[in-house]
Design a protein around this motif. Sequence first.
Motif, short mmCIF file in Angstrom:
data_model
loop_
_atom_site.label_atom_id
_atom_site.label_comp_id
_atom_site.label_asym_id
_atom_site.label_seq_id
_atom_site.Cartn_x
_atom_site.Cartn_y
_atom_site.Cartn_z
N ASP A 187 -13.12 -22.70 76.48
CA ASP A 187 -13.95 -21.49 76.48
C ASP A 187 -15.23 -21.68 75.68
O ASP A 187 -16.27 -21.15 76.04
N ALA A 188 -15.17 -22.42 74.59
CA ALA A 188 -16.33 -22.61 73.74
C ALA A 188 -17.43 -23.38 74.46
O ALA A 188 -18.61 -23.14 74.24
N SER A 245 -17.83 -23.49 77.85
CA SER A 245 -18.27 -22.88 79.11
C SER A 245 -19.56 -22.07 78.91
O SER A 245 -20.43 -22.07 79.78
N GLY A 246 -19.70 -21.41 77.78
CA GLY A 246 -20.94 -20.67 77.50
C GLY A 246 -22.11 -21.62 77.32
O GLY A 246 -23.22 -21.35 77.80
#
Length: 177
Positions: A2-3, A5-6
């Motif tokens: 998740d970290a 993907s941004g």
Amino acid sequence: MDAYSGLLAAYMAAMVGMVIFAVLAYVLTAFFMSKVFAKAGVHGTWRAWVPVYNFMAFFKLGDLSPWLVLYCVGGAVLLSWIGIGFIFSLALFLGGGVAAYRIGMKLGKETGFVAFWLIPVLWLGIVAFNKDQWNTAVAPAQWAGNGFLADRTVWEGVPVQTTTGPALPGTPAGADA
């Protein structure tokens, strides 16, 4: 995951933005260049829309050898892997400035006008839409006798600098310019 993907999304958005900016800059440059070519009497302003060839024609109008463009592009591509390709890109930019200076002379611009070449799209935009007429009676460039810089190519539909013209200011009568 998740970290990252941004970060990846931001990177992709930046890439898309750069591509859009590059395409817009190319379209504006080619459009303005086609207007300048029309002023200069180039037959077939399509030349302005062909990458690399458009700058070759621009150099030719500026009384520089159009083959300098290929030398610079080739040098930039071939030597970029060792970190010195930017020197050829800089040489191409400076050569474009010299060509812009000569084209400005043929359009009756003052010497300082070439400072606009620091933003080439701005320079082309100003030259494309002003009312100045192309003057073929400008004296040949000082480097006209130089084998490396001089323009000796003849392309159908692209004007050639005449070898005669009025003397440059400060040139003694009878001296070669």
